[in-house]
Motif scaffolding. Structure first.
Motif, PDB file in Angstrom:
ATOM      1  N   MET A  79      -4.936  -6.700  17.616  1.00  0.00           N
ATOM      2  CA  MET A  79      -5.753  -7.771  17.974  1.00  0.00           C
ATOM      3  C   MET A  79      -6.965  -7.004  18.658  1.00  0.00           C
ATOM      4  SD  MET A  79      -6.013 -10.928  18.609  1.00  0.00           S
ATOM      5  CE  MET A  79      -7.407 -12.008  19.419  1.00  0.00           C
ATOM      6  N   HIS A  80      -8.203  -7.404  18.244  1.00  0.00           N
ATOM      7  CA  HIS A  80      -9.368  -6.639  18.722  1.00  0.00           C
ATOM      8  C   HIS A  80      -9.924  -7.226  19.939  1.00  0.00           C
ATOM      9  CE1 HIS A  80     -11.783  -9.704  17.289  1.00  0.00           C
ATOM     10  NE2 HIS A  80     -11.160  -9.625  16.275  1.00  0.00           N
ATOM     11  N   HIS A  81     -10.663  -6.501  20.820  1.00  0.00           N
ATOM     12  CA  HIS A  81     -11.165  -7.063  21.732  1.00  0.00           C
ATOM     13  C   HIS A  81     -12.183  -7.848  21.320  1.00  0.00           C
ATOM     14  CE1 HIS A  81      -9.404  -5.187  25.113  1.00  0.00           C
ATOM     15  NE2 HIS A  81      -9.340  -4.162  24.512  1.00  0.00           N
ATOM     16  N   SER A  82     -12.488  -8.768  22.088  1.00  0.00           N
ATOM     17  CA  SER A  82     -14.035  -9.669  21.854  1.00  0.00           C
ATOM     18  C   SER A  82     -15.169  -9.155  21.988  1.00  0.00           C
ATOM     19  CB  SER A  82     -14.021 -11.126  22.438  1.00  0.00           C
ATOM     20  OG  SER A  82     -13.099 -12.037  22.168  1.00  0.00           O
ATOM     21  N   ILE A  83     -15.268  -8.218  22.997  1.00  0.00           N
ATOM     22  CA  ILE A  83     -16.658  -7.398  23.309  1.00  0.00           C
ATOM     23  C   ILE A  83     -16.100  -6.076  23.836  1.00  0.00           C
ATOM     24  CG2 ILE A  83     -18.554  -7.196  24.990  1.00  0.00           C
ATOM     25  CD1 ILE A  83     -18.764 -10.150  25.032  1.00  0.00           C
ATOM     26  N   GLU A  84     -16.390  -5.190  23.156  1.00  0.00           N
ATOM     27  CA  GLU A  84     -16.301  -3.630  23.517  1.00  0.00           C
ATOM     28  C   GLU A  84     -17.518  -3.068  23.688  1.00  0.00           C
ATOM     29  OE1 GLU A  84     -13.005  -2.685  20.595  1.00  0.00           O
ATOM     30  OE2 GLU A  84     -12.799  -0.749  21.532  1.00  0.00           O
ATOM     31  N   VAL A  85     -17.825  -2.465  24.675  1.00  0.00           N
ATOM     32  CA  VAL A  85     -19.070  -1.814  24.690  1.00  0.00           C
ATOM     33  C   VAL A  85     -18.668  -0.311  25.384  1.00  0.00           C
ATOM     34  CG1 VAL A  85     -21.360  -1.709  25.971  1.00  0.00           C
ATOM     35  CG2 VAL A  85     -20.463  -3.786  25.281  1.00  0.00           C
ATOM     36  N   GLN A  86     -19.288   0.646  24.722  1.00  0.00           N
ATOM     37  CA  GLN A  86     -18.795   2.005  25.021  1.00  0.00           C
ATOM     38  C   GLN A  86     -19.799   3.025  25.638  1.00  0.00           C
ATOM     39  OE1 GLN A  86     -16.375   2.967  21.561  1.00  0.00           O
ATOM     40  NE2 GLN A  86     -14.496   2.351  22.860  1.00  0.00           N
ATOM     41  N   ASN A  87     -19.863   3.383  26.519  1.00  0.00           N
ATOM     42  CA  ASN A  87     -20.980   4.465  26.899  1.00  0.00           C
ATOM     43  C   ASN A  87     -22.624   3.813  26.495  1.00  0.00           C
ATOM     44  OD1 ASN A  87     -19.376   6.107  28.284  1.00  0.00           O
ATOM     45  ND2 ASN A  87     -18.650   6.936  26.295  1.00  0.00           N
ATOM     46  N   LEU A  88     -22.752   2.705  26.713  1.00  0.00           N
ATOM     47  CA  LEU A  88     -24.076   2.403  26.126  1.00  0.00           C
ATOM     48  C   LEU A  88     -25.122   2.568  27.048  1.00  0.00           C
ATOM     49  CD1 LEU A  88     -25.728   0.663  23.998  1.00  0.00           C
ATOM     50  CD2 LEU A  88     -25.259  -1.204  25.383  1.00  0.00           C
ATOM     51  N   SER A  89     -26.241   3.319  26.664  1.00  0.00           N
ATOM     52  CA  SER A  89     -27.527   3.680  27.328  1.00  0.00           C
ATOM     53  C   SER A  89     -28.683   3.115  26.627  1.00  0.00           C
ATOM     54  CB  SER A  89     -27.607   5.022  27.474  1.00  0.00           C
ATOM     55  OG  SER A  89     -26.735   5.640  28.474  1.00  0.00           O
ATOM     56  N   PHE A  90     -29.514   2.691  27.114  1.00  0.00           N
ATOM     57  CA  PHE A  90     -30.874   2.233  26.637  1.00  0.00           C
ATOM     58  C   PHE A  90     -32.017   2.169  27.483  1.00  0.00           C
ATOM     59  CE2 PHE A  90     -33.823  -1.132  25.526  1.00  0.00           C
ATOM     60  CZ  PHE A  90     -33.772  -1.136  24.331  1.00  0.00           C
ATOM     61  N   ALA A  91     -33.251   2.753  26.934  1.00  0.00           N
ATOM     62  CA  ALA A  91     -34.399   2.814  27.544  1.00  0.00           C
ATOM     63  C   ALA A  91     -35.474   2.047  26.740  1.00  0.00           C
ATOM     64  CB  ALA A  91     -35.030   4.208  27.767  1.00  0.00           C
ATOM     65  N   TYR A  92     -36.392   1.136  27.307  1.00  0.00           N
ATOM     66  CA  TYR A  92     -37.310   0.782  26.718  1.00  0.00           C
ATOM     67  C   TYR A  92     -38.536   1.533  26.313  1.00  0.00           C
ATOM     68  CZ  TYR A  92     -35.137  -3.978  27.799  1.00  0.00           C
ATOM     69  OH  TYR A  92     -34.430  -5.071  27.585  1.00  0.00           O
ATOM     70  N   PRO A  93     -39.201   1.159  25.259  1.00  0.00           N
ATOM     71  CA  PRO A  93     -40.337   1.992  24.755  1.00  0.00           C
ATOM     72  C   PRO A  93     -41.143   2.396  25.970  1.00  0.00           C
ATOM     73  CG  PRO A  93     -40.100   0.119  23.461  1.00  0.00           C
ATOM     74  CD  PRO A  93     -39.113  -0.069  24.462  1.00  0.00           C
ATOM     75  N   ASP A  94     -41.582   1.725  27.028  1.00  0.00           N
ATOM     76  CA  ASP A  94     -42.212   2.146  27.777  1.00  0.00           C
ATOM     77  C   ASP A  94     -41.585   3.388  29.085  1.00  0.00           C
ATOM     78  OD1 ASP A  94     -40.641   0.892  29.280  1.00  0.00           O
ATOM     79  OD2 ASP A  94     -41.925  -0.533  30.149  1.00  0.00           O
ATOM     80  N   GLY A  95     -40.351   3.584  28.554  1.00  0.00           N
ATOM     81  CA  GLY A  95     -39.773   4.611  29.442  1.00  0.00           C
ATOM     82  C   GLY A  95     -38.793   4.324  30.434  1.00  0.00           C
TER      83      GLY A  95
END
Lengths: 315, 268, 245
Positions: free
Chosen positions: C1-17
């Motif tokens: 059985m898989h998880h519905s949502i699985e987020v791992q080590n997510l990093s994100f920067a917008y184009p403006d920094g």
């Protein structure tokens, strides 16, 4: 309020069939090219953007302010749309605005919608693009180029569109050329100032808040040169044609008569059908009376019928 | 510009409302075309055309007063056609002095003016009945049916949807402007400063409106993408037109053609 | 059985920094109802946009502004799975006027199924059942701008239910609702049998509906645990600009 000459949306009945048809054809072709370009060149983001901007232009037209002589200045928006979206998308947006105004609000007729789109959507956009791009290039993308170009683009888009309306009215034989051109041109040189000032105000706001939206350094879209030349041609043509037409109204009268001639030629075909098709009604006066009676009977019959069914329903 | 930002659609239980929107759109356009083709001075035909549109107006249960009030919109434009009374024709009807000039009205010019005025009045009534008896989503379907490009129909739909939202925003901006523009009791000048200043304020508001529109379109785009939008405009297939609607369409078109023939035969 | 949502080590920067997410990890099991809280600018919306692939984790080369991985319903979120991901995760935005962009309610609810490529009959059935699920059956032919905010919010949910998603992700669902509309909306959310991740400032609703709560601040997950426990920790709440309901 002086509406009539300031009016830019032609109602039905004010252009001859021939003029309406020709302008529909031209509009359909240009609009077809614009839709194709918009579909090809622009991202999918463009669809909601164009739709919402069309609504914004409509809403922006409410932001009016008094100009001299009891008229009020307000936005047509062709110049702003062109500056913000480029010419092709602006044509689609202005077509949408003018189309919804005619269909939903009866601002401008349906048969003459082609002409109205041509005047406000196509001429307005082409001329705006020509002026704005020229200034942008001349100034090297500097502030003064944006604002002066924006003002002149907006002003000229109004004046040129108004002259086009006047010419179309004159060619249709609905208004004498010298009067229509002087009146429409004169008043719209004033109204155009309002358009110019609002456009500059809007550009100044956007310049301060989101300069990226003005796409100053963005490469010109495909077919842009064609639009530029088109704008130049239309502006030059109308600048040349209008004084000529108003000083030689006879010339235009001639066109109008040709036009009327075609209308009559077309109908005289039917007069070849012998008169006895309607025996007894060849007399005009009699026909009028018969038509009157038939018409009244129709209206009263319908009214009675509707009243009857309603009474039955409520009873 | 006249802003009737209220939806002109008036829902009623009437045969005109119930008519297939595609048939209604085509008939309205055909009616306006007939009016445009009717020769100058064919008064009986104009009278019959008026009887037709009045009958449709009565059938629509919209109220003739309502239709006529909305039809007044085209009235101001008639000024543009007034001069043709004085510049067209040979049969002088009347004349009056105007300064050093004498204005002469001609019978032919008057006939032409009256025809233009009538054409305009009849056409706008048809447009009013169409817009007031058909909901805009139905009109969009009708536009698709007469082969208006999908992208354009989608634009119409989006514009109409956000018209009301953005007009509300514009009204809020104007209210905020009004709330801050006081006027002295003995105001000699027009309140609110010079025209250029007023235009600048209006321009700032327009810019504001456009900026919000840009931002809103970004959010709409995301909402579309979140539901699978891929840049292509898709729509559900149109339903079939019923045989009753076909009959109405045919009947209406035949009537209009007969009226037109009548006009051509007698006044062509 | 898989998880519905699985987020791992997510990093994100917008184009403006601007860095919006810093090494966020989050697992949500099927049928779990989780609240996502935190001050404005904490990164909640950015995280939500990743769940539906509107913003993409940098598995594809084009997106180099972050790192990490997002998996929903067993599918990694990337260009080639986007269609299925968007059908699996129903994302409802805060402002219903942005969510409802079509002329009529019917068109809006039909939009998702239409772009899933379903045949007309199936689209029709989907619309009917989605409207029934939010108890708005009578509204199909209505025009969106004539609806109240509460009605619009319900329709907005129906616009994603019609795609039959496994996971429902909502952004500020109760913002702008009057008390009565809020109450009936909360009841609606309670009855929907789906995995849910809901971002909200409405801690009273969170306490009532969501057994688990995730607090975000400055792009990080700062707390993740039972709502009842976290809401007692006044120091934690205060440190992240939250108030005990």
């Amino acid at each position: 309020m002086i509406y009539a000459p300031a009016q830019m949306h032609i109602p039905d009945g004010f252009l001859s069939i021939l003029v309406s048809a020709i302008l529909w054809a031209v509009t359909a072709v240009v609009l077809g090219i614009a839709l194709k370009r918009v579909g090809q060149d622009l991202g999918e983001r463009q669809v909601p953007l164009m739709g919402v901007l069309a609504a914004a232009i409509f809403a922006g037209q409410m932001l009016n302010f008094p100009v001299a002589g009891g008229t009020s200045g307000h936005l047509m928006g062709a110049a702003l749309a062109t500056i913000l979206l480029g010419p092709w998308a602006a044509i689609v947006v202005m077509t949408t605005v003018v189309g919804v105004q005619a269909l939903v609000f009866q601002d401008g007729g349906l048969l003459v919608l082609g002409a109205n789109i041509f005047n406000m959507g196509i001429i307005g956009v082409l001329v705006s693009h020509f002026v704005y791009r020229s200034f942008l290039r001349l100034s090297g993308g500097k502030r003064w180029g944006i604002f002066a170009g924006g003002f002149l683009a907006a002003w000229l888009s109004i004046v040129v569109a108004a002259l086009a309306v006047a010419l179309q009215l004159a060619v249709s034989g609905r208004s004498p050329a010298n009067l229509a051109i002087a009146a429409m041109g004169g008043i719209h040189t004033l109204i155009g100032i309002g358009e110019g000032l609002i456009t500059v105000g809007a550009l100044a706001f956007l310049y301060a808040a989101r300069r990226d939206l003005l796409q100053i350094d963005a490469p010109a879209p495909k077919g842009s040169r064609m639009v530029w030349v088109g704008g130049l041609t239309i502006a030059a043509l109308l600048a040349f044609l209008s004084p000529l037409a108003s000083s030689h109204p006879d010339g235009l009268e001639w066109v109008a008569e040709q036009n009327g001639f075609i209308d009559t030629a077309q109908s005289s075909l039917y007069t070849l059908i012998p008169d006895y098709v309607f025996p007894g009604i060849s007399n005009e006066a009699l026909a009028t009376i018969v038509a009157g009676i038939v018409g009244l009977l129709l209206v009263f019959g319908v009214a009675l019928g509707v009243a009857h069914t309603r009474r039955k329903k409520t009873a | 510009m006249h802003i009737h930002f209220l939806d002109p659609f008036r829902p009623r239980l009437s045969p005109v409302h119930a008519l297939d929107p595609r048939v209604k759109l085509v008939l309205a356009l055909a009616y306006i075309l007939t009016v445009a083709l009717t020769p100058v001075g064919a008064w009986p035909v104009y009278f019959l055309l008026l009887a037709v549109i009045l009958s449709v107006g009565i059938l629509s249960a919209l109220g003739l007063g309502f239709i006529q009030r909305r039809a007044l919109l085209a009235l101001p434009f008639m000024l543009a056609a007034v001069p043709i009374i004085f510049t067209n024709g040979e049969t002088a009807l009347f004349s009056f002095p105007l300064g050093t000039w004498t204005l002469t009205g001609y019978a032919e010019g008057l006939a032409r003016f009256a025809s233009v005025a009538l054409k305009s009045w009849l056409s706008v009534q048809a447009a009013v009945v169409l817009a007031s008896s058909t909901s805009f989503p139905d009109l969009l379907q009708a536009m698709r049916a007469i082969r208006i490009p999908r992208l354009l129909v989608a634009m119409f739909g989006l514009m109409w949807r956000y018209l009301f939202v953005l007009v509300d925003e514009a009204l809020r901006l104007m209210r905020a402007r009004a709330a801050r523009s006081g006027q002295g009791a003995e105001a000699v000048h027009r309140s609110g400063g010079s025209m250029a200043w007023q235009a600048r304020v209006a321009g700032g508001m327009a810019g504001n409106l456009f900026l919000r529109a840009f931002e809103r379109s970004d959010r709409i785009y995301m909402a579309m993408v979140a539901r699978g939008y891929d840049g292509e405009i898709r729509s559900l297939p149109l339903s079939a037109i019923g045989s009753g609607s076909w009959l109405t369409l045919a009947g209406g078109l035949i009537l209009l053609i007969l009226l037109l023939l009548f006009g051509f035969l007698l006044w062509g | 059985m898989h998880h519905s949502i699985e987020v791992q080590n997510l990093s994100f920067a917008y184009p403006d920094g601007h860095v919006a997410l810093r090494e966020v990890s989050l697992m949500i099991a099927p049928c779990e109802k989780v609240a996502l809280v935190g001050p404005n600018g904490a990164g909640k919306s950015t995280l939500i946009l990743h769940l539906n692939g509107i913003l993409l984790a940098p598995t594809s080369k084009a997106h180099t502004t972050g790192q990490g991985q997002v998996t929903v319903c067993g599918m990694p979120v990337e260009e080639k799975t986007l269609g299925r991901v968007r059908a699996a995760v129903g994302l409802v935005f805060q402002n219903p006027d942005d969510q409802l962009f079509s002329p009529t309610v019917y068109d809006d609810v039909a939009f998702g199924p239409l772009y899933q490529g379903l045949p007309a009959g199936e689209v029709d059935a989907r619309v009917a059942s989605a409207l029934a699920a939010v108890r708005m059956e009578a509204y199909a032919r209505r025009v969106s701008h004539h609806l109240s905010t509460g009605e619009k919010k319900r329709i907005a949910i129906a616009t994603v239910l019609s795609m039959q998603p496994e996971v429902l992700v909502l952004d500020e669902p109760t913002a702008g609702l009057d008390p009565r509309a809020r109450r009936s909306f909360i009841n609606l959310l309670r009855d929907l049998p789906l995995t849910m991740l809901v971002s909200s400032h409405d801690l009273a609703m969170v306490r009532e509906l969501f057994p688990r709560m995730v607090i975000m601040d400055e792009g990080r997950v700062v707390a993740d645990g039972p709502t009842a426990v976290l809401l007692q920790d006044e120091k934690l709440l205060e440190a992240h600009g939250l108030e005990k309901p």
